[in-house]
Structure formats: structure tokens, C-alpha cells
Write an enzyme that holds these catalytic residues in place. Structure first.
Site, mmCIF file in Angstrom:
data_model
loop_
_atom_site.group_PDB
_atom_site.id
_atom_site.type_symbol
_atom_site.label_atom_id
_atom_site.label_comp_id
_atom_site.label_asym_id
_atom_site.label_seq_id
_atom_site.Cartn_x
_atom_site.Cartn_y
_atom_site.Cartn_z
ATOM 1 C CG HIS A 1 6.305 -11.631 -1.535
ATOM 2 N ND1 HIS A 1 5.526 -11.349 -1.976
ATOM 3 C CD2 HIS A 1 7.484 -11.754 -2.575
ATOM 4 C CE1 HIS A 1 5.683 -12.618 -2.997
ATOM 5 N NE2 HIS A 1 6.853 -12.587 -3.082
ATOM 6 C CD GLU B 1 6.960 -10.583 7.937
ATOM 7 O OE1 GLU B 1 6.653 -11.732 7.352
ATOM 8 O OE2 GLU B 1 6.376 -9.294 8.295
ATOM 9 C CG HIS C 1 3.216 -10.195 2.036
ATOM 10 N ND1 HIS C 1 2.506 -9.210 1.823
ATOM 11 C CD2 HIS C 1 3.711 -10.697 1.641
ATOM 12 C CE1 HIS C 1 2.310 -9.184 0.148
ATOM 13 N NE2 HIS C 1 3.716 -10.513 -0.103
ATOM 14 C CG HIS D 1 2.353 -13.378 15.667
ATOM 15 N ND1 HIS D 1 0.963 -12.691 15.126
ATOM 16 C CD2 HIS D 1 3.626 -12.502 15.001
ATOM 17 C CE1 HIS D 1 1.379 -12.367 13.905
ATOM 18 N NE2 HIS D 1 2.602 -12.183 14.262
ATOM 19 C CG ASP E 1 -0.074 0.131 2.169
ATOM 20 O OD1 ASP E 1 1.056 -0.058 2.473
ATOM 21 O OD2 ASP E 1 -0.907 -0.124 3.412
#
Length: 477
Positions: free
Chosen positions: A180, A204, A167, A213, A159
Site C-alpha cells: 500500500h 517495499e 507499507h 532491514h 496520515d
């Protein structure tokens, strides 16, 4: 028994509005949306340490990873809601020797810095497991690392600046190994002015290896992005990754016969594009800090405690001191615990909490030179003095006033037997001084006030137990 949860292949690390990332993910994985109060109640229950991070409207302020937090179930054997801390994605790699390839690079950082940082982020995991990571430049690889923009082929667009940072895809999914990063982010290394690449990449890569997590606030795998240095794994991270891959294999020792050194020519073997090899390189600076010996080279540092190289080193110096320059000419720790770094015509000072001030021009200390090549503190406990060296001259320096005692330099010949143009200097616990030039060092006797007989010696052999190469041995004869 630890919980295995089959989750979607995605981990998204968001920079600003976590609720937006969370809602976005819910849409992507086609889960039924939750009401805001349910989401807050859920996370307050399973992540109690984040209650103070919610504002008056119940919104999330800290940047976080966007994957929904799925807790471990209660421990039914005890009848209590005792949580499993780390959570697994449901997959793992079937091999331990993995290759990786970097497709594209961010515009703010050089390829050398990016490669160095990616290797360091992978090393965070390899140093506690049997895993190895090797970069390849052609052909296929297990791990694909890419800095890309907006829509980029996986139906999970970035974005632009802010928002979604990166991600990764879990093992045993259709895009396993893909990691990425948003090309448009303000990527930095070792500071929180922008987004720290080392910390985001290490997080990541944990997902890429199969970890979800953790509910531990200081865990690298916590969903909340926190700029924290030095970067290290928590016990929870370590337990999780070793549950998947096991502990690291013990190293196989090899004999290291000593080579007597009478006279060695100054050699330089800088390896700027890769992790330097202590057995083959010279050093930019050496310093005793907090009772440990640190060797600096091209942004990396080796850490010796009690004469032994510590596990996980060399490592990026920025893991210890955020904002440290990529290259260090000289370093020393003063009497109150401040750590001084010199590079080019500037210097930085890190306080006891490792907060940096600077850079300041070297001219501020009262001398008109463009570089300090070596610095160290020497003397008895009650009479320690700080010395700065450049070429064939030196100055005595007072860290309290931040001024040299005299702007007029003294000749290095006062240190009998020490060569001109030293690269580093430090003192050991017995009071002996060491002067480094190239790949050699001279040991200085504080009682006879001269270099000891039989020097110089090779740094690589005496400090790193290296075996000299045949080419280097021939140069000694």
C-alpha cells in the site's frame, strides 16, 4: 546459519518524524515501549553509520522505514559480535512466477508512468533471482498494489502528506503480497522534489518478498530512505534475496539467422504503455556515453558494453539520470564528460556527478528551431567536433561556449549517403559514424567520407541479435 525472525506483517516507510513512526508501530504490534535513550543506543550500536544523522537532541532527521530494527545475534563460534547483515522475515513465496495487480493510481502520475515504474521496481529483484512478475488486470493476483488514503481496511491508516509513505506485508502472513502507498504523497519519478516512487516501491517489494532491514548503509533494504541514483541492489541485498530464492536461471540462447537488408522502409513500432522490445521498435536517440552505447526509447534505455547488452536492461533512464525527460530526442557526451539531452525545444546538461542543470531553451545555443533530432561527437581524438541535426540540415556546435559556430545551417547532403530526418547518430571506437533512422542504420566511412556499401542494416539484428519477423522480412523484398 542465517537468522530467521518471525516479524509482524508490516513495513512502514516514513517520510519525516521517524520516532513517531517507531512509537506508532510499537503500539500496533503491542511491544513494550522503549525509552528514547535505549532506542538511540540500540541503533547506534547496530547501525553505526547513522550516528551523524542524529541532531543535538537525539532526534532522527532522515526518513526511514518504521519497522523496528532487529539485529542478528553475535556469532558465538568466533566469540565476536560479528553481525549477520541481511535479516529474513521468516517467510518466502513457494513459487517463482508471481502476478501483480494495481488497484488504484496516484493522482500526480499517469497510469503509464506508474505501471512502468512498478515494473522497473520489481525488475530490480527479478534480474538477480528466478522470480518473474506479470501484471494482470482481472481476476486474482499474488500481489496487490494500491494507492489509498487514511483508514483503508488493514488497521494501519495513512496520515496524509508526509509521515507514513507506504507499507507492505511479508510472505506467509494473512495479507501476504499486499503493498500500500499513501495516495496523498507527492509522488514523483526520477527526482527528489517529492517522493521517488521507484525507490520506495523497490524497497517495499523487498519486504513483500521476505527481506527485513539491512544494517548496510547503502543497501536498498536499509531502513533509511535515501534518494540515490542510479538505483541498484547492494551485495547485501543480493545475498539476502538469493538466500531465499536462489540465483537467476541462465537464459536459453536461440539461433538468430541474419537477414540481408538492401532497402528498408522507415517503420515505427512505439510501445508507450509497456517496456519496449528492442527487436520491434525504433529508437528516440542513441549515444556513446562513458565508452558504452546507450539506446533510448520512451523513458527506457538499453546499455551495450563491448557490443553486448548488459544484464538488467532495458531499464528506466531515470535510474541513471534523475530528472531526465520521459522522451529524449538527442543525446551526446562532450569532451569534459558532460552529458547533453535534447527534447522538444529544450535541453538539459548533466555534469560528471550526474547533477542536472536545465532545462534551457534551444534558442540559447544560437538557432531558432523547435527540435534537435540527432546529435553526436565525431572526428579524431585531437579534432573532435559536435554536430546537431534536424531534418535535412545540421550545425556544428561548441559545448564550451554553448553556441553553434554559425546560425546558418548546412545541408545534410555533405554527409554523402546519409538520409534526411535521421533519429540518432554516434561514433564507434574506430572512428566510423552511424546514422539511425527508424529501425535501420547507415555506417559512414571516415576515410572515404561517405556511407559504406551495403547499407542500411537493421539495428535489431546487428546490435540486439534479433530475428526479423516474417512481416518485416516481406517488406524488404
Amino acid at each position: 546459519m542465517h537468522l530467521l525472525i518471525l516479524l509482524p506483517a508490516l513495513c512502514v516507510l516514513g517520510a519525516h518524524s521517524a520516532p513517531l513512526s517507531y512509537t506508532y508501530l510499537q503500539h500496533r504490534i503491542q511491544e513494550k515501549p522503549q525509552k528514547d535513550h535505549g532506542r538511540l543506543q540500540f541503533n547506534s550500536l547496530h547501525y553505526p553509520h547513522i550516528k551523524g544523522l542524529l541532531n543535538a537532541h537525539g532526534s532522527w532527521n532522515p526518513p526511514r522505514c518504521g519497522v523496528p530494527d532487529i539485529p542478528a545475534p553475535p556469532d558465538s563460534s568466533s566469540g565476536r559480535n560479528r553481525q549477520k547483515r541481511f535479516v529474513l522475515s521468516g517467510g518466502r513465496w513457494d513459487k517463482t512466477n508471481l502476478t501483480y495487480k494495481i488497484i488504484r493510481f496516484p493522482w500526480q502520475l499517469s497510469k503509464v508512468k506508474v505501471r512502468r515504474t512498478i515494473a522497473e521496481a520489481l525488475k530490480v529483484w527479478s534480474e538477480v533471482t528466478p522470480l518473474t512478475f506479470t501484471e494482470v488486470h482481472e481476476g486474482r493476483s499474488d500481489i496487490i498494489i494500491d494507492f489509498t488514503r487514511y483508514w483503508h481496511g488493514d488497521n494501519l491508516p495513512f496520515d496524509g502528506p508526509g509521515g507514513i509513505l507506504a507499507h507492505a506485508f511479508f510472505p506467509k502472513t494473512h495479507r501476504e503480497g499486499d503493498v500500500h502507498f499513501d495516495y496523498d504523497e507527492a509522488w514523483t519519478i526520477g527526482n527528489n522534489i517529492g517522493t521517488d516512487l521507484l525507490q520506495v516501491a523497490a524497497h517495499e517489494f523487498g519486504h513483500m518478498l521476505g527481506l527485513q532491514h539491512s544494517s548496510i548503509s547503502k543497501s536498498l533494504m536499509s531502513p533509511f530512505y535515501t534518494f540515490r541514483y542510479p538505483l541498484s541492489l547492494s551485495a547485501d541485498d543480493k545475498h539476502g534475496i538469493q538466500f531465499l530464492y536462489g540465483a537467476p536461471r541462465p537464459p536459453t540462447p536461440s539461433p538468430t539467422p541474419r537477414v540481408e537488408v538492401n532497402q528498408v522502409e522507415n517503420e515505427s513500432n512505439e510501445i508507450p504503455a509497456a517496456e519496449p522490445d528492442a527487436c520491434k521498435t525504433n529508437f528516440d536517440a542513441v549515444s556513446t556515453i562513458r565508452g558504452e552505447l546507450f539506446f533510448f526509447k520512451s523513458g527506457y534505455v538499453w546499455r551495450l558494453r563491448g557490443g553486448k547488452l548488459q544484464n538488467g536492461y532495458p531499464a528506466l533512464a531515470s535510474r541513471h539520470w534523475r530528472g531526465i525527460p520521459d522522451t529524449v530526442d538527442a543525446a551526446f557526451e562532450d569532451s569534459v564528460g558532460n552529458i547533453w539531452f535534447f527534447y522538444g525545444s529544450q535541453f538539459w546538461v548533466f555534469d560528471g556527478k550526474l547533477q542536472a542543470s536545465g532545462p534551457f531553451p534551444i534558442t540559447d545555443i544560437g538557432i531558432s528551431v523547435t527540435q534537435i533530432q540527432a546529435a553526436f561527437v565525431w572526428g579524431t581524438e585531437k579534432n573532435k567536433k559536435t554536430y546537431l541535426f534536424r531534418g535535412g540540415e545540421y550545425w556544428r556546435f561548441n559545448p564550451e561556449t554553448r553556441r553553434v559556430e554559425s546560425r546558418h545551417s548546412r545541408r545534410i547532403g555533405d554527409w554523402r549517403g546519409v538520409p534526411k530526418g535521421i533519429d540518432a547518430a554516434f561514433q564507434d571506437e574506430q572512428g566510423y559514424a552511424y546514422f539511425v533512422k527508424g529501425r535501420q542504420y547507415w555506417k559512414f566511412d571516415p576515410f572515404k567520407v561517405r556511407v559504406m556499401d551495403g547499407y542500411p542494416h537493421l539495428i535489431s539484428q546487428d546490435f540486439f541479435n534479433c530475428q526479423a519477423s516474417s512481416t518485416f522480412v516481406n517488406s524488404l523484398r
